[in-house]
Design a protein around this motif. Structure first.
Motif, mmCIF file in Angstrom:
data_model
loop_
_atom_site.group_PDB
_atom_site.id
_atom_site.type_symbol
_atom_site.label_atom_id
_atom_site.label_comp_id
_atom_site.label_asym_id
_atom_site.label_seq_id
_atom_site.Cartn_x
_atom_site.Cartn_y
_atom_site.Cartn_z
ATOM 1 N N MET A 129 -4.238 -1.875 0.187
ATOM 2 C CA MET A 129 -3.303 -0.770 0.175
ATOM 3 C C MET A 129 -3.610 0.163 -1.002
ATOM 4 O O MET A 129 -4.022 -0.275 -2.059
ATOM 5 C CB MET A 129 -1.879 -1.304 0.054
ATOM 6 N N ILE A 130 -3.407 1.420 -0.792
ATOM 7 C CA ILE A 130 -3.558 2.414 -1.849
ATOM 8 C C ILE A 130 -2.172 2.885 -2.250
ATOM 9 O O ILE A 130 -1.358 3.236 -1.407
ATOM 10 C CB ILE A 130 -4.395 3.614 -1.367
ATOM 11 N N LYS A 131 -1.919 2.864 -3.545
ATOM 12 C CA LYS A 131 -0.634 3.326 -4.045
ATOM 13 C C LYS A 131 -0.738 4.805 -4.418
ATOM 14 O O LYS A 131 -1.818 5.295 -4.728
ATOM 15 C CB LYS A 131 -0.205 2.507 -5.251
ATOM 16 N N VAL A 132 0.404 5.491 -4.405
ATOM 17 C CA VAL A 132 0.450 6.914 -4.726
ATOM 18 C C VAL A 132 1.493 7.107 -5.819
ATOM 19 O O VAL A 132 2.658 6.748 -5.643
ATOM 20 C CB VAL A 132 0.820 7.756 -3.484
ATOM 21 N N GLU B 186 1.651 3.464 4.374
ATOM 22 C CA GLU B 186 2.424 4.475 3.671
ATOM 23 C C GLU B 186 2.862 3.940 2.317
ATOM 24 O O GLU B 186 3.249 2.783 2.191
ATOM 25 C CB GLU B 186 3.654 4.841 4.512
ATOM 26 N N ASP B 187 2.785 4.786 1.301
ATOM 27 C CA ASP B 187 3.286 4.434 -0.021
ATOM 28 C C ASP B 187 3.948 5.662 -0.627
ATOM 29 O O ASP B 187 3.396 6.762 -0.569
ATOM 30 C CB ASP B 187 2.164 3.934 -0.938
ATOM 31 N N ASN B 188 5.106 5.472 -1.181
ATOM 32 C CA ASN B 188 5.836 6.528 -1.886
ATOM 33 C C ASN B 188 6.038 7.758 -0.996
ATOM 34 O O ASN B 188 5.984 8.891 -1.459
ATOM 35 C CB ASN B 188 5.105 6.894 -3.173
ATOM 36 N N GLY B 189 6.223 7.518 0.311
ATOM 37 C CA GLY B 189 6.468 8.612 1.244
ATOM 38 C C GLY B 189 5.236 9.356 1.701
ATOM 39 O O GLY B 189 5.342 10.354 2.399
#
Length: 109
Positions: free
Chosen positions: A1-4, A58-61
């Motif tokens: 997963m990639i975080k934002v 999805e991360d942080n919208g």
């Protein structure tokens, strides 16, 4: 997963809107390609579609798609945005990178 990060989220939404994309339905495509001074470079773009070969999350919208090959290099990465004196732009904080170039746009494992 990639975080934002929060700052990257704001900039992504702003740029998507400017380019005619809808951050609620469209994607940020993140990838890795050969090139750059360290061997591999990051690729960032907007996309309206995903394929069966993409990882979608999805991360942080922010909706993100990554092709399966690039995903192996990007697991655990955080997308950030820097607006400091050393330049502005998106920055990838990649725990898998053993070496990065001075500009932060390429890396090696």
């Amino acid at each position: 997963m990639i975080k934002v990060s929060d700052i990257a989220k704001k900039k992504v939404i702003e740029l998507m809107t400017d380019d005619g994309y809808d951050s609620a339905t469209d994607f940020v495509r993140v990838g890795v390609k050969s090139g750059g001074c360290s061997g591999l470079s990051y690729d960032l773009d907007f996309d309206k579609n995903s394929s069966e070969e993409d990882k979608v999350f999805e991360d942080n919208g922010v909706k993100i798609i990554v092709d399966k090959k690039s995903f192996l290099y990007l697991v655990g990465t955080t997308l950030e945005y820097s607006g400091g004196l050393n330049g502005t732009g998106f920055v990838f904080n990649n725990p898998n990178a053993s070496r990065t170039c001075g500009c932060g746009e390429s890396f090696s494992l």
